[in-house]
Design a protein around this motif. Sequence first.
Motif, mmCIF file in Angstrom:
data_model
loop_
_atom_site.group_PDB
_atom_site.id
_atom_site.type_symbol
_atom_site.label_atom_id
_atom_site.label_comp_id
_atom_site.label_asym_id
_atom_site.label_seq_id
_atom_site.Cartn_x
_atom_site.Cartn_y
_atom_site.Cartn_z
ATOM 1 N N ALA A 112 0.782 -1.339 0.126
ATOM 2 C CA ALA A 112 0.010 -0.066 0.146
ATOM 3 C C ALA A 112 0.974 1.430 0.044
ATOM 4 C CB ALA A 112 -0.928 -0.012 1.206
ATOM 5 N N THR A 113 0.286 2.356 -0.458
ATOM 6 C CA THR A 113 1.066 3.449 -0.146
ATOM 7 C C THR A 113 0.654 4.148 1.159
ATOM 8 O OG1 THR A 113 -0.577 4.905 -0.973
ATOM 9 C CG2 THR A 113 0.889 4.309 -2.573
ATOM 10 N N PRO A 114 1.691 4.711 1.846
ATOM 11 C CA PRO A 114 1.527 5.061 3.220
ATOM 12 C C PRO A 114 0.585 5.893 3.504
ATOM 13 C CG PRO A 114 4.049 5.268 2.414
ATOM 14 C CD PRO A 114 3.123 5.073 1.409
ATOM 15 N N VAL A 115 0.551 7.071 2.660
ATOM 16 C CA VAL A 115 -0.844 7.914 3.174
ATOM 17 C C VAL A 115 -2.006 7.281 2.892
ATOM 18 C CG1 VAL A 115 -1.845 10.153 2.356
ATOM 19 C CG2 VAL A 115 0.736 10.027 2.182
ATOM 20 N N ALA A 116 -2.358 6.515 1.765
ATOM 21 C CA ALA A 116 -3.780 5.683 1.870
ATOM 22 C C ALA A 116 -3.927 4.867 2.966
ATOM 23 C CB ALA A 116 -3.518 5.041 0.240
ATOM 24 N N ALA A 117 -2.905 4.209 3.299
ATOM 25 C CA ALA A 117 -2.967 3.101 4.448
ATOM 26 C C ALA A 117 -3.327 3.911 5.630
ATOM 27 C CB ALA A 117 -1.679 2.551 4.611
ATOM 28 N N ALA A 118 -2.623 5.293 5.866
ATOM 29 C CA ALA A 118 -2.814 5.924 7.233
ATOM 30 C C ALA A 118 -4.519 6.232 6.989
ATOM 31 C CB ALA A 118 -2.027 7.160 7.211
ATOM 32 N N ARG A 119 -5.000 6.697 5.961
ATOM 33 C CA ARG A 119 -6.359 7.055 5.743
ATOM 34 C C ARG A 119 -7.330 5.969 5.867
ATOM 35 N NH1 ARG A 119 -4.798 11.414 0.812
ATOM 36 N NH2 ARG A 119 -3.881 13.123 2.215
ATOM 37 N N ALA A 120 -6.934 5.099 5.558
ATOM 38 C CA ALA A 120 -7.812 3.750 5.355
ATOM 39 C C ALA A 120 -7.807 2.891 6.579
ATOM 40 C CB ALA A 120 -7.558 3.050 4.273
ATOM 41 N N LEU A 121 -6.905 3.387 7.612
ATOM 42 C CA LEU A 121 -6.832 2.621 9.076
ATOM 43 C C LEU A 121 -7.913 2.400 9.757
ATOM 44 C CD1 LEU A 121 -4.089 1.452 9.998
ATOM 45 C CD2 LEU A 121 -4.082 3.275 11.920
ATOM 46 N N ALA A 122 -8.188 1.103 10.196
ATOM 47 C CA ALA A 122 -9.466 0.374 10.944
ATOM 48 C C ALA A 122 -8.989 0.005 12.342
ATOM 49 C CB ALA A 122 -10.247 -0.425 9.987
ATOM 50 N N PRO A 123 -9.758 -0.055 13.125
ATOM 51 C CA PRO A 123 -9.374 -0.599 14.467
ATOM 52 C C PRO A 123 -8.990 -2.196 14.233
ATOM 53 C CG PRO A 123 -11.475 0.436 14.749
ATOM 54 C CD PRO A 123 -11.049 0.562 13.194
ATOM 55 N N SER A 124 -9.604 -2.732 13.184
ATOM 56 C CA SER A 124 -9.033 -4.324 13.088
ATOM 57 C C SER A 124 -7.438 -4.497 12.689
ATOM 58 C CB SER A 124 -10.036 -5.119 12.181
ATOM 59 O OG SER A 124 -9.817 -4.383 10.797
ATOM 60 N N ASP A 125 -7.128 -3.409 12.337
ATOM 61 C CA ASP A 125 -5.858 -3.457 11.771
ATOM 62 C C ASP A 125 -4.736 -3.452 13.078
ATOM 63 O OD1 ASP A 125 -6.450 -3.200 8.918
ATOM 64 O OD2 ASP A 125 -6.444 -0.966 9.159
ATOM 65 N N LEU A 126 -5.210 -3.079 14.213
ATOM 66 C CA LEU A 126 -4.320 -2.957 15.344
ATOM 67 C C LEU A 126 -4.285 -4.415 15.865
ATOM 68 C CD1 LEU A 126 -5.412 0.471 16.475
ATOM 69 C CD2 LEU A 126 -3.584 -0.070 14.895
ATOM 70 N N GLU A 127 -5.208 -5.440 15.621
ATOM 71 C CA GLU A 127 -5.393 -6.351 16.485
ATOM 72 C C GLU A 127 -4.332 -7.381 16.604
ATOM 73 O OE1 GLU A 127 -8.996 -7.915 14.833
ATOM 74 O OE2 GLU A 127 -10.067 -6.441 16.011
ATOM 75 N N ASN A 128 -3.583 -7.644 15.403
ATOM 76 C CA ASN A 128 -2.400 -8.554 15.567
ATOM 77 C C ASN A 128 -1.006 -8.077 16.135
ATOM 78 O OD1 ASN A 128 -0.881 -10.905 15.161
ATOM 79 N ND2 ASN A 128 -1.133 -11.150 13.235
ATOM 80 N N GLU A 129 -0.993 -7.587 17.353
ATOM 81 C CA GLU A 129 -0.008 -6.831 18.004
ATOM 82 C C GLU A 129 1.300 -7.548 17.922
ATOM 83 O OE1 GLU A 129 -1.783 -5.013 21.684
ATOM 84 O OE2 GLU A 129 0.560 -4.905 21.894
#
Length: 207
Positions: free
Chosen positions: A48-65
């Motif tokens: 992904a491009t970093p800016v697009a990834a930051a804009r699309a960030l969702a809570p589930s993206d933080l689950e796999n710590e």
Amino acid sequence: MAFTIAVDGPAASGKGTISRALAEQLGLAHLDTGLLYRAVAAATLQGATPVAAARALAPSDLENEDFLRTAEIAQEASKVAVISEVRAALLDFQRAFARRQGGAVLDGRDIGTIICPEAEVKLFVTASAEVRARRRYRELAAKGHDVTPEGVLEDVQARDARDMNRSDAPLKAAAGAVSIDTSDMSITDAIEAALALARPAFDAAAR
Ligand code: DC
């Protein structure tokens, strides 16, 4: 009640452990903001491009710590964190979290300087690079990661340099922040020191 504890500091300074303990002891919500940058980094490493990834960030993206805590993702997180548009995309969420009802502890690099300069308590947690690298090495080795002490020290120093020298929101102590140097402290003592600073402010705010 809005009540914010801002905890900033370099990698492996102890700020995460201190923040979790403060949140637990005082009954506050906790946000490890480094995880946001790590999740953006993980998406970037997957194409992904970093800016697009930051804009699309969702809570589930933080689950796999566990997955987000590798050395490779840490370095990439420090790289995407230099990009102003990435930081801007993550700003509103962090600010809203900081001022949520019931109070919050946030830890990162720019919480007291940019995200919540009005925080009731600001801590700057430090330790020497050697001590931090030793801690991080033990942590990663215990989890079975393929790391060497020298490699971890180099990583910590590279990340420190990038985090402190970037033009947007560089790592530094906020005005009014109290520093805690954990180099020669046990984690129990560091938590005690942080609580001794935070509890009176919390009690005053709750009154
Ligand atoms: O706290 P951590 O090691 O998980 O953070 C990973 C990287 O994310 C760090 O090297 C820089 C970036 N970061 C940031 O720029 N601002 C924050 N508030 C938190 C982390």
